[in-house]
Design an enzyme around this catalytic site. Sequence first.
Site, short mmCIF file in Angstrom:
data_model
loop_
_atom_site.label_atom_id
_atom_site.label_comp_id
_atom_site.label_asym_id
_atom_site.label_seq_id
_atom_site.Cartn_x
_atom_site.Cartn_y
_atom_site.Cartn_z
CG ASP A 1 -6.86 9.15 9.64
OD1 ASP A 1 -8.05 9.33 9.32
OD2 ASP A 1 -5.97 8.98 8.81
N GLY B 1 0.82 -1.20 0.00
CA GLY B 1 0.00 0.00 0.00
C GLY B 1 0.86 1.26 0.00
CB VAL C 1 2.88 -0.25 3.80
CG1 VAL C 1 2.99 -1.39 4.78
CG2 VAL C 1 2.45 1.01 4.51
N GLY D 1 0.58 5.50 1.04
CA GLY D 1 -0.24 6.52 1.68
C GLY D 1 0.42 7.86 1.50
#
Length: 922
Positions: free
Chosen positions: A834, A708, A715, A710
């Site tokens: 978050d 992933g 990651v 962001g």
Amino acid sequence: MDPSPVLLVAVLASLLLLPPFPFLRADSSSSSGDVVDREALLSLKASMKSDPSGTLASWNESSDLCRWSGVVCNSRSRVSALDLRGLRLTGSVSPYVGNLSYLRFLYLQDNQLSGDLPHQLGGLLHLEVLNASSNLIGGAIPANFSRCFNLTTLDLSQNALSGSIPSDLGLLSKLQVLKLGKNNLTGTIPSAIGNLSSLTTLNLATNALGGPIPGDFGRLHALKVLQIAINHLAGEVPPTLYNLSSLVFLDFASNDLFGEIPGDVGYRLPNLVDFHFCFNQFTGLIPPSLHNVTSIQSLRFSHNFLHGPIPPGLGNLRNLVMYNIGFNQIVSSGADGLQFITSLTNSTRLEHLAIDENLLEGVIPESVGNLSSRLYKLYLGANRIYGCIPASIGQLSSLALLNMSHNSISGGIPPEVGQLRQLRMLGLADNRLSGEIPAAIGNLTMLTELQLRGNQLEGSIPSTLGQLQQLLSIDASSNKLEGSIPRELFTLSSLTSLLNLSKNSLSGPLPEDISDLANVVAIDLSGNMLSGNITPALGNCRSLQILSMSNNSFSGPIPDAIGDLKGLRSIDLSLNQLSGPIPESLGELEGLEYLNLSYNHLEGVVPSDGVFRNLSSVHLEGNSKLCRSSACMNTRNRAKLPLFSIVIVAAFIVFLVASTICVFFVKTRTRAAKISTMTDSTRGQHPLISYEELHRATESFHPRNLVGTGSFGSVYKGVLRDGLQVAVKVLNLAAGGALKSFVAECDALRNARHRNLVKLVTVCLSLDPRNEEFRALVYEFMGNGSLEEWIRGKRRHEDGSGLSLVERLEAAIDVASALDYLHNDCEVPVVHCDLKPSNVVLDAAMTAKVGDFGLAKVLVDVESTTTHGLKGSIGYIPPGALSLSLSLSLSLSLSLSLSLSLSLSLSLSLYCKMHRLRDSFT
Ligand SMILES: *[C@@H]1O[C@H](CO)[C@@H](O)[C@H](O)[C@H]1NC(C)=O
Ligand SMILES: *[C@@H]1O[C@H](CO)[C@@H](O)[C@H](O)[C@H]1NC(C)=O
Ligand SMILES: *[C@@H]1O[C@H](CO)[C@@H](O)[C@H](O)[C@H]1NC(C)=O
Ligand SMILES: *[C@@H]1O[C@H](CO)[C@@H](O)[C@H](O)[C@H]1NC(C)=O
Ligand SMILES: *[C@@H]1O[C@H](CO)[C@@H](O)[C@H](O)[C@H]1NC(C)=O
Ligand SMILES: *[C@@H]1O[C@H](CO)[C@@H](O)[C@H](O)[C@H]1NC(C)=O
Ligand SMILES: *[C@@H]1O[C@H](CO)[C@@H](O)[C@H](O)[C@H]1NC(C)=O
């Protein structure tokens, strides 16, 4: 080395085909071919999921397709070139592209295209260049590319292609450039590749290819670039390969190749520029002829079994940039054994010299200072080097890394070392250095790592070390240093890794200033003569995981404040004169695995919680007044009610959903009851991890391991040496706020440990090979993805089912339990800021854990938090920030109308509402 001439010709050719004046173009009444092309391009546009640059907006029915951006037509208004490189497109390549029958150039590189390459591309008989590199394309390489007879360049590198290399590619007799590097290709290299007689560049590096290097490669007489590094290729290099006299770039690094490299290779390959044979099992000598190839820039042999001397002639290599023969069995003898360094002084472009981990004997010549002024890294460690460090070393003004550890170097550290203003790493450990640490070391203001361990350094530690404001780690253990520890050393807030001053003769008290070391992970002051009380200020070293102060003369009580160090895993205060009781707070350190308080004068009752439950982790012998028995224990009722609120949440859900849940409620309660007693047994054992290890664990941060990206970085999935699966979050330090996010995340997680929080295994602060700052957070790997993926149906159980009612309820409880812990039980309250389903991940047992603390706020000073604006992802901003009704309607509307996922967001909202996130976000 690059196929740039080919590309240039291709681009020029396509420019020539572009009609110079639009009005000269043939009448726009569309021929049928035009319609097919239009349809194909619109289908390609439709197969794109996103087009952030908006380039494809011009592809519409109302305009002439030859004017669409990225489209080039030939004189008959048929598409001859398509250039969509670098547009950050996502989506897949539509099979309709196979209908662009006049296409000659197809550039799709540097996007995020996924899916398979359609086999219809094989129908593009005019195709000359196909570049789809740097995407996320998977599947196998279509075998019928072999029909594209005119193909000169096929570049599919940096994708996620799997399967084997189709041997039919060997039919592409015009192919000049074949790049398939950085994929997941398996199988052997087809020997038919040897038929590609026009090939100039062949890159198969960084795949999972096995078997031998085909002998047929010896027929690739035009070959200039051969890159097959980082595969599992085994066997000997076919001797005919060394006859390809056009070779310029030869990269075999990191395979299982063995055998000897022919001594005359340099005469047979006279055009060599790069020769990379590192990380294999080559034997024999360094081929002497390589030192006659005057064009050579990079020679890398490290990590093999080469023996014998360094051949003469290094003085011929004026273009040399990199010379690495480390980790072999290269020998030299006598005091002059390192004279080859003198012959390297003619290589004025030398940047990297590594001869470490060999059997080189000798004295570092004074001429070392005449090496290239560009020299950046100098590895001399783990040899048989003796004599002094020449003062001339101070002339190497570009040096960033100087490692001479593990030798027999004697004499003093020359103060001239202080002139190396660019130095980041100085390694002098395990030598016979004597005298004082020169105060001039304090001039090395860029230094991040200082290793002086295992010498005979004496005198006091210079206070100028307090100027090393970039220092991450210092190890001056096992010397003869004396006097008190300068206060300045404790003001280095940059110290994030290690402070090791153990096994010296340091005396005096521990300064209060130690509270400034808020980021250090390990402090070892053991084996000195330090005295006085252990200052409670130690409680401010909130990142501390390992603390050793054993074998000193510390007295007084163990400060209760040590219990504030929630990240502590190991404490050793043995062999001191500490008195008083063992603070209860030590029993509350959930992460503590080792506690040694033996041989002190402690008294009172031994706490019974936490680490004290496991007798093998606790050492208390030699404290005659300590009492462990329940007889002298006054009954304490320490029962807390952390689960109270969870139960209420559960009750709410029960109320809301239906009576059927009664059955499950019992189940979840027993589950929740376990929370307080369970501590993760598999807590990581990697206090300090290196860039190299993460690089290895993630296969050089290979895109196929990317799980992933962001706003603050990427990651990767990785496997550490001990087999532990981890998720490595690499921070993109260029992104504004990444560093802040890193600090926030470290702060939040170092202090917090709970089975429903993603466990931070370790952090890595290091320099990457380009010497740029590298920061990464290493988490346990969560096999079952995020809650969001489950709610949206992107993930399913093996039997195809989604999250069951029980699992949803359990996930809700897990999250609520983590939040409860963060807000109420954590020593310093943490607000996640978050929280949303994509930040809740599930482990293999479907236990939900809260992750991504990049925006988290540690509520140390409440006033400052109130002035901050709202934080978090739209739709998941903590409900305390908004009114209840708004937050409820937000989370309701976002929960995708699935009544079951609704229960989760409801429970979260209700939970949060109940706690009102007391102090923040007003
Ligand atoms: C179609 O694309 C052209 C540019 O090629 C643009 O000017 C025009 O506004 C577009 N029309 C529509 C309807 O999007
Ligand atoms: C174009 O390609 C598609 C998919 O490969 C195919 O179904 C279609 O028949 C082709 N021909 C035309 C004229 O579009
Ligand atoms: C292949 O290239 C040759 C020479 O450039 C050209 O004459 C021929 O027409 C091309 N063939 C195709 C199918 O494009
Ligand atoms: C190769 O270099 C060595 C050492 O510099 C020199 O003695 C020898 O003559 C050179 N050989 C050739 C063939 O140039
Ligand atoms: C450096 O080059 C000069 C000129 O070619 C030569 O005379 C000298 O011997 C070389 N020095 C070394 C150390 O090889
Ligand atoms: C380097 O450090 C020494 C000792 O601390 C100091 O006297 C000297 O002025 C420094 N040199 C420079 C150039 O700053
Ligand atoms: C690479 O290919 C191998 C063999 O096909 C497979 O087991 C492995 O999961 C693949 N790795 C990735 C990251 O796709």
